[in-house]
Motif scaffolding. Structure first.
Motif, PDB file in Angstrom:
ATOM      1  N   SER A 186      -1.458   2.924  -2.586  1.00  0.00           N
ATOM      2  CA  SER A 186      -2.725   2.825  -3.339  1.00  0.00           C
ATOM      3  C   SER A 186      -3.423   1.471  -3.201  1.00  0.00           C
ATOM      4  CB  SER A 186      -2.586   3.213  -4.804  1.00  0.00           C
ATOM      5  OG  SER A 186      -1.320   3.000  -5.292  1.00  0.00           O
ATOM      6  N   ILE A 187      -2.692   0.367  -3.016  1.00  0.00           N
ATOM      7  CA  ILE A 187      -3.433  -0.899  -2.950  1.00  0.00           C
ATOM      8  C   ILE A 187      -4.316  -1.001  -1.709  1.00  0.00           C
ATOM      9  CG2 ILE A 187      -2.055  -2.437  -4.437  1.00  0.00           C
ATOM     10  CD1 ILE A 187      -0.712  -3.471  -1.884  1.00  0.00           C
ATOM     11  N   PHE A 188      -4.017  -0.194  -0.685  1.00  0.00           N
ATOM     12  CA  PHE A 188      -4.917  -0.245   0.471  1.00  0.00           C
ATOM     13  C   PHE A 188      -5.754   1.018   0.595  1.00  0.00           C
ATOM     14  CE2 PHE A 188      -1.385  -3.082   1.650  1.00  0.00           C
ATOM     15  CZ  PHE A 188      -2.126  -4.242   1.715  1.00  0.00           C
ATOM     16  N   GLY A 189      -5.497   1.999  -0.251  1.00  0.00           N
ATOM     17  CA  GLY A 189      -6.124   3.300  -0.064  1.00  0.00           C
ATOM     18  C   GLY A 189      -7.495   3.452  -0.686  1.00  0.00           C
ATOM     19  N   TRP A 190      -7.909   2.460  -1.491  1.00  0.00           N
ATOM     20  CA  TRP A 190      -9.124   2.682  -2.269  1.00  0.00           C
ATOM     21  C   TRP A 190     -10.400   2.239  -1.555  1.00  0.00           C
ATOM     22  CZ3 TRP A 190     -11.728  -1.845  -3.120  1.00  0.00           C
ATOM     23  CH2 TRP A 190     -10.972  -3.020  -2.931  1.00  0.00           C
ATOM     24  N   THR A 191     -10.267   1.512  -0.450  1.00  0.00           N
ATOM     25  CA  THR A 191     -11.463   0.869   0.115  1.00  0.00           C
ATOM     26  C   THR A 191     -12.496   1.874   0.644  1.00  0.00           C
ATOM     27  OG1 THR A 191     -10.229   0.610   2.153  1.00  0.00           O
ATOM     28  CG2 THR A 191     -10.376  -1.307   0.734  1.00  0.00           C
ATOM     29  N   GLY A 192     -12.016   2.940   1.291  1.00  0.00           N
ATOM     30  CA  GLY A 192     -12.948   3.926   1.834  1.00  0.00           C
ATOM     31  C   GLY A 192     -13.775   4.546   0.722  1.00  0.00           C
ATOM     32  N   LEU A 193     -13.099   4.903  -0.369  1.00  0.00           N
ATOM     33  CA  LEU A 193     -13.799   5.518  -1.491  1.00  0.00           C
ATOM     34  C   LEU A 193     -14.778   4.530  -2.125  1.00  0.00           C
ATOM     35  CD1 LEU A 193     -13.824   8.198  -3.059  1.00  0.00           C
ATOM     36  CD2 LEU A 193     -12.530   7.017  -4.796  1.00  0.00           C
ATOM     37  N   ALA A 194     -14.348   3.278  -2.244  1.00  0.00           N
ATOM     38  CA  ALA A 194     -15.223   2.265  -2.835  1.00  0.00           C
ATOM     39  C   ALA A 194     -16.531   2.173  -2.062  1.00  0.00           C
ATOM     40  CB  ALA A 194     -14.526   0.909  -2.848  1.00  0.00           C
ATOM     41  N   ARG A 195     -16.425   2.195  -0.747  1.00  0.00           N
ATOM     42  CA  ARG A 195     -17.609   2.136   0.098  1.00  0.00           C
ATOM     43  C   ARG A 195     -18.539   3.323  -0.142  1.00  0.00           C
ATOM     44  NH1 ARG A 195     -18.615  -0.786   4.461  1.00  0.00           N
ATOM     45  NH2 ARG A 195     -16.914  -2.194   4.911  1.00  0.00           N
ATOM     46  N   ILE A 196     -17.934   4.510  -0.193  1.00  0.00           N
ATOM     47  CA  ILE A 196     -18.757   5.710  -0.350  1.00  0.00           C
ATOM     48  C   ILE A 196     -19.412   5.733  -1.731  1.00  0.00           C
ATOM     49  CG2 ILE A 196     -18.562   8.210  -0.641  1.00  0.00           C
ATOM     50  CD1 ILE A 196     -16.636   8.012   1.842  1.00  0.00           C
ATOM     51  N   VAL A 197     -18.644   5.379  -2.755  1.00  0.00           N
ATOM     52  CA  VAL A 197     -19.214   5.352  -4.104  1.00  0.00           C
ATOM     53  C   VAL A 197     -20.355   4.345  -4.170  1.00  0.00           C
ATOM     54  CG1 VAL A 197     -18.729   4.732  -6.493  1.00  0.00           C
ATOM     55  CG2 VAL A 197     -17.138   6.143  -5.244  1.00  0.00           C
ATOM     56  N   ARG A 198     -20.142   3.178  -3.574  1.00  0.00           N
ATOM     57  CA  ARG A 198     -21.197   2.159  -3.586  1.00  0.00           C
ATOM     58  C   ARG A 198     -22.479   2.700  -2.937  1.00  0.00           C
ATOM     59  NH1 ARG A 198     -22.959  -0.694   0.828  1.00  0.00           N
ATOM     60  NH2 ARG A 198     -24.286  -2.467   0.305  1.00  0.00           N
ATOM     61  N   GLY A 199     -22.318   3.344  -1.776  1.00  0.00           N
ATOM     62  CA  GLY A 199     -23.486   3.874  -1.079  1.00  0.00           C
ATOM     63  C   GLY A 199     -24.229   4.891  -1.925  1.00  0.00           C
TER      64      GLY A 199
END
Lengths: 306, 333
Positions: free
Chosen positions: A173-186
């Protein structure tokens, strides 16, 4: 919309007012469920997934054996009445191990998904909503994390800890969230410029309630889809980590480490039931979850035509 | 600086407001010294072309100017004799939607697509009043009745995309009324609607104004709407007020050449043949406003004086204000 609605039908008799003036008010959840039910594939996915969850919960009662019982004389047996899925090279009952393995794999998948979705959504929302310099700094951090070859970092972190189920969850989980963070931000960047956000400000709403009440619900569809795909990729990451000896350790069974122990050519060719059953559970689970995700996306978006 | 005298029944008083936008190309004085009052129970129309600063004026009153790049650099906005510019963000949120409400131009996009109409109205009720979900829903039903939506019980359960444009604008109005505002700012409320619906919405706003005893600031470029609705009119050009007066003076005896031009460019039944009049030229770029009168380039009366020096705003009578050299001693000189 195409929903048959008793009140709609009444309205055709123009002058007759509905006799019940009591408010018939459907909750969001009820509407979502109503729409979800119409998607047969999604319902099938839900049923299959529920079954797998039930298997995981009931594993001690429905398994033919115990997961830590090995009988080396019974190794590599074909599926039979005594061993419905056969036995592995150590003589463990595969059905039992698959059932117990589902406990581990599902727990890891769900908890990891929850962790990375929570982090990703909060991080992405803050970044997208406040924009400007905050957004810039936060997204550069994501860039930095994403530019690291994650798997090697996973290995380093995993090797620093005693490998257990919890360390596996933490590491993925500590590396798994970045993709989602990007999409949510967009998503949020585009949603926050829409008129209804300004209208919400004009009614005096706080930033917090604008984010949670107005912005995020509009971004729910991509979040749900990513979250379900996440479950699939976590199951695979866990398998990979377990393979390298840094994930779930045998004799505790997980679908990942069962596949791993059955991956040599002799086993695949001569005793195919050893990889097939855990593999089938992975595939079926991942597909079921994906169908659920698809159905949820359609059900949550009121603009989707049925 | 001459402004209309502040009366006790003034709801909002905008005083020498300057809202500038700081862009990469330079400072844009979008609002440049605007003053006007809104009195209790009246409808004040703010008229002007696109880019004249009318929407930014309304957003300034709500303190919803996007900062950066925008900033209110000068002046004051008094609401019920309290300065809005001195309010904290929290106090401002108490005022927005409660004492001052706003409805927007685009009913199609101003409602949140993922919530049912009933939820959105009750949300804005619960924001400012202590009410349970049930009470708020009942009040939402009342509001939908008030704004003349047929079958309100059914509408509560519908999503915005299931309603027509006119219906959505009625919902927006219902939401705006949720807090029983003293002032309703309507930013081109009927521009996106077709003509028959336009009329219904205007009529509705008129009725509600009387029923709820509120004041309305109506922002529009449509003089037909102004004639229908307004008690007084503020004409804006290039970020400034060029003329202000009651509806009869503005329509019968406009003072400023720009107002004159606007009225002449209105299509009427009498002018069946012949071309529609249009004011020559375009609004000057706010980055490079001329030194003199901002309308001089397009004005048929303009003299050298107009191009060299900016006319000051002056009172012609108690209720009439104009910014033009024609009405000064220096015109004939």
């Amino acid at each position: 919309m195409g929903l048959p609605n008793p009140v709609v039908n009444q309205s055709k008799n123009v002058n007759i007012r509905p006799q019940e003036t009591e408010l018939r008010y459907e909750s969001k959840l009820a509407v979502t469920w109503k729409r979800f039910k119409k998607n047969k594939l999604a319902v099938t996915g839900l049923i299959v997934f529920t079954l797998i969850v039930l298997i995981a919960i009931l594993a001690p009662w429905i398994s033919p054996s115990k997961p830590d019982v090995y009988d080396i004389l019974d190794s590599n047996l074909k599926p039979s009445a005594k061993h419905p899925f056969g036995t592995d090279s150590m003589g463990g009952d595969i059905m039992t191990r698959v059932f117990y393995g589902s406990r581990v794999s599902l727990t890891v998948a769900m908890l990891t998904m929850l962790c990375s979705v929570t982090i990703g959504v909060i991080y992405g929302s803050i970044s997208g909503f406040f924009g400007g310099i905050i957004d810039n700094i936060m997204m550069r951090i994501v860039d930095a994390i994403q530019s690291i070859p994650t798997f090697f970092l996973l290995l380093i972190v995993a090797s620093l800890m005693v490998p257990t189920m919890w360390s596996t969850i933490f590491v993925i989980s500590i590396f798994g969230w970045t993709g989602l963070a990007r999409i949510v931000r967009g998503e949020i960047l585009s949603i926050k410029r829409r008129d209804f956000i300004e209208a919400a400000r004009a009614t005096g709403e706080k930033n917090k309630s604008i984010i949670f009440f107005h912005v995020l619900p509009n971004a729910i569809a991509p979040i749900v889809v990513i979250a379900t795909l996440d479950i699939a990729s976590v199951i695979l990451s866990e398998a990979a980590l377990s393979f390298l000896g840094l994930g779930i350790q045998p004799p505790t069974p997980s679908w990942g480490n069962m596949l791993t122990s059955a991956q040599d050519l002799t086993t695949v060719l001569d005793y195919p039931w050893a990889p097939i059953f855990p593999g089938m559970f992975i595939i079926v689970t991942v597909m079921a979850v994906n169908f659920i995700g698809d159905g949820l996306r359609d059900a949550l978006d009121p603009r989707m035509k049925q | 600086m001459v402004t209309t005298s502040v009366k006790t029944d003034t709801v909002v008083s905008v005083k020498d407001l300057k809202t500038y936008f700081y862009t990469e190309d330079g400072v844009v004085p979008v609002i440049d010294g605007v003053s006007f009052d809104v009195r209790k129970g009246e409808t004040l129309a703010i008229v002007g072309e696109s880019g004249s600063g009318k929407s930014v004026t309304s957003l300034s009153i709500m303190r919803l100017i996007p900062t950066p790049p925008g900033k209110i650099v000068n002046g004051d906005i008094l609401f019920q004799n309290e300065s809005l510019l001195e309010k904290s963000d929290k106090e401002m949120r108490q005022i927005r939607g409660n004492k001052i409400s706003m409805i927007f131009q685009e009913p199609m996009t101003s409602l949140n697509p993922v919530y049912k109409v009933g939820d959105q109205i009750s949300e804005s009720i619960m924001l400012h009043q202590k009410a349970s979900k049930k009470e708020a829903t009942a009040e939402a039903l009342n509001l939908l009745n008030l704004v003349g939506i047929p079958e309100p019980e059914r509408r509560l359960n519908q999503y915005p995309h299931e309603l027509s444009g006119g219906m959505r604008q009625r919902v927006m109005i219902a939401m705006a009324l949720a807090g029983r505002p003293d002032l309703l700012i309507a930013d081109e409320p009927t521009t996106a609607l077709d003509v028959t619906i336009q009329n219904q919405i205007l009529q509705l706003m008129k009725d509600l104004k009387a029923k709820r005893d509120m004041s309305i600031v109506l922002i529009t470029h449509d003089l037909g709407v102004v004639a229908e609705m307004a008690d007084r009119v503020v004409v804006m050009y290039g970020g400034q007020v060029v003329e202000q007066g009651d509806i009869f003076t503005i329509f019968e005896a406009p003072k400023h050449p720009y107002t004159e031009g606007l009225l002449r460019s209105m299509p009427t039944a009498a002018k069946k043949n012949g071309k529609l009049y249009a004011i020559e030229g375009t609004v000057p770029n706010p980055l490079h406003f001329p030194v003199g009168c901002r309308f001089a380039e397009r004005c048929e009366y303009a003299k050298d004086l107009c191009r060299q020096e900016m006319p000051q705003i002056q009172n012609l009578s108690e209720d009439e204000v104009v910014r033009c050299w024609k009405y000064t001693d220096r015109w004939e000189a």
